[in-house]
Design a protein around this motif. Structure first.
Motif, PDB file in Angstrom:
ATOM      1  N   HIS A  72      44.740 -42.950  42.286  1.00 27.93           N
ATOM      2  CA  HIS A  72      45.830 -43.921  42.309  1.00 27.93           C
ATOM      3  C   HIS A  72      46.812 -43.787  41.148  1.00 27.93           C
ATOM      4  N   PHE A  73      46.375 -43.259  40.010  1.00 21.17           N
ATOM      5  CA  PHE A  73      47.253 -43.180  38.845  1.00 21.17           C
ATOM      6  C   PHE A  73      47.497 -41.726  38.456  1.00 21.17           C
ATOM      7  N   ASN A  74      48.693 -41.497  37.918  1.00 21.55           N
ATOM      8  CA  ASN A  74      49.085 -40.173  37.487  1.00 21.55           C
ATOM      9  C   ASN A  74      50.106 -40.347  36.367  1.00 21.55           C
ATOM     10  N   LYS A 121      52.865 -42.949  37.349  1.00 23.04           N
ATOM     11  CA  LYS A 121      53.028 -43.089  38.798  1.00 23.04           C
ATOM     12  C   LYS A 121      51.786 -43.753  39.382  1.00 23.04           C
ATOM     13  N   TYR A 122      52.023 -44.803  40.154  1.00 21.85           N
ATOM     14  CA  TYR A 122      50.946 -45.475  40.882  1.00 21.85           C
ATOM     15  C   TYR A 122      51.087 -45.102  42.350  1.00 21.85           C
ATOM     16  N   LYS A 123      50.030 -44.505  42.917  1.00 24.64           N
ATOM     17  CA  LYS A 123      50.042 -44.066  44.319  1.00 24.64           C
ATOM     18  C   LYS A 123      49.095 -44.939  45.134  1.00 24.64           C
ATOM     19  N   ILE A 133      54.956 -45.929  43.062  1.00 23.65           N
ATOM     20  CA  ILE A 133      55.858 -46.638  42.173  1.00 23.65           C
ATOM     21  C   ILE A 133      55.882 -45.879  40.861  1.00 23.65           C
ATOM     22  N   LEU A 134      57.088 -45.616  40.354  1.00 23.30           N
ATOM     23  CA  LEU A 134      57.259 -44.893  39.096  1.00 23.30           C
ATOM     24  C   LEU A 134      57.679 -45.847  37.998  1.00 23.30           C
ATOM     25  N   GLY A 135      57.238 -45.579  36.793  1.00 23.29           N
ATOM     26  CA  GLY A 135      57.654 -46.366  35.636  1.00 23.29           C
ATOM     27  C   GLY A 135      57.624 -45.499  34.399  1.00 23.29           C
TER      28      GLY A 135
END
Length: 136
Positions: A72-74, A121-123, A133-135
């Protein structure tokens, strides 16, 4: 005969491209592109037509890497080089020709710099679609 060779060559290229990978090392890549930039000054010149600024077209390069790769996270980071600024077109003037003699001097206010950015990035994979969602 020639069209058969072209068809066979196209089939070989497509068959090879089906299983090809663009990156030799996973999670590390190169980026390149064109940067068009201009500057805005918040002053008014006494010289007429001095506010004509030409944008700068330059190349930018970056190395990117992905770390903390999970379901989920990157996290993605970039380190790169770019050039920005503008070119100022200044007319040559003299006392007897204050409007200029038709020739110009160009002042290049380009500045180059290295940049670093990090993005999280949350996938959320849903069947065949993966919204994220990018932050950063």
């Amino acid at each position: 005969m020639r069209t058969i060779r072209h068809i066979l060559a196209a089939c070989l290229v497509l068959a090879g491209a089906y299983n090809a990978q663009a990156q030799i090392l996973n999670n590390i890549g190169l980026k390149g592109g064109i940067s068009i930039s201009n500057q805005k000054y918040y002053f008014k010149s006494m010289i007429e037509n001095l506010d004509k600024r030409l944008p700068i077209l330059s190349l930018s390069y970056a190395i990117n890497g992905e770390i903390f790769n999970s379901k989920h996270f990157n996290m993605s980071t970039d380190i790169g080089y770019t050039s920005k600024g503008c070119v100022l077109k200044i007319p040559y003037t003299q006392i007897d020709m204050p409007e200029g003699n038709g020739t110009y001097s160009y002042l290049d206010s380009r500045f180059t710099f290295l940049f670093f950015n990090a993005m999280v990035k949350y996938k959320y994979p849903v069947r065949s679609i993966t919204p994220y969602i990018l932050g950063g």
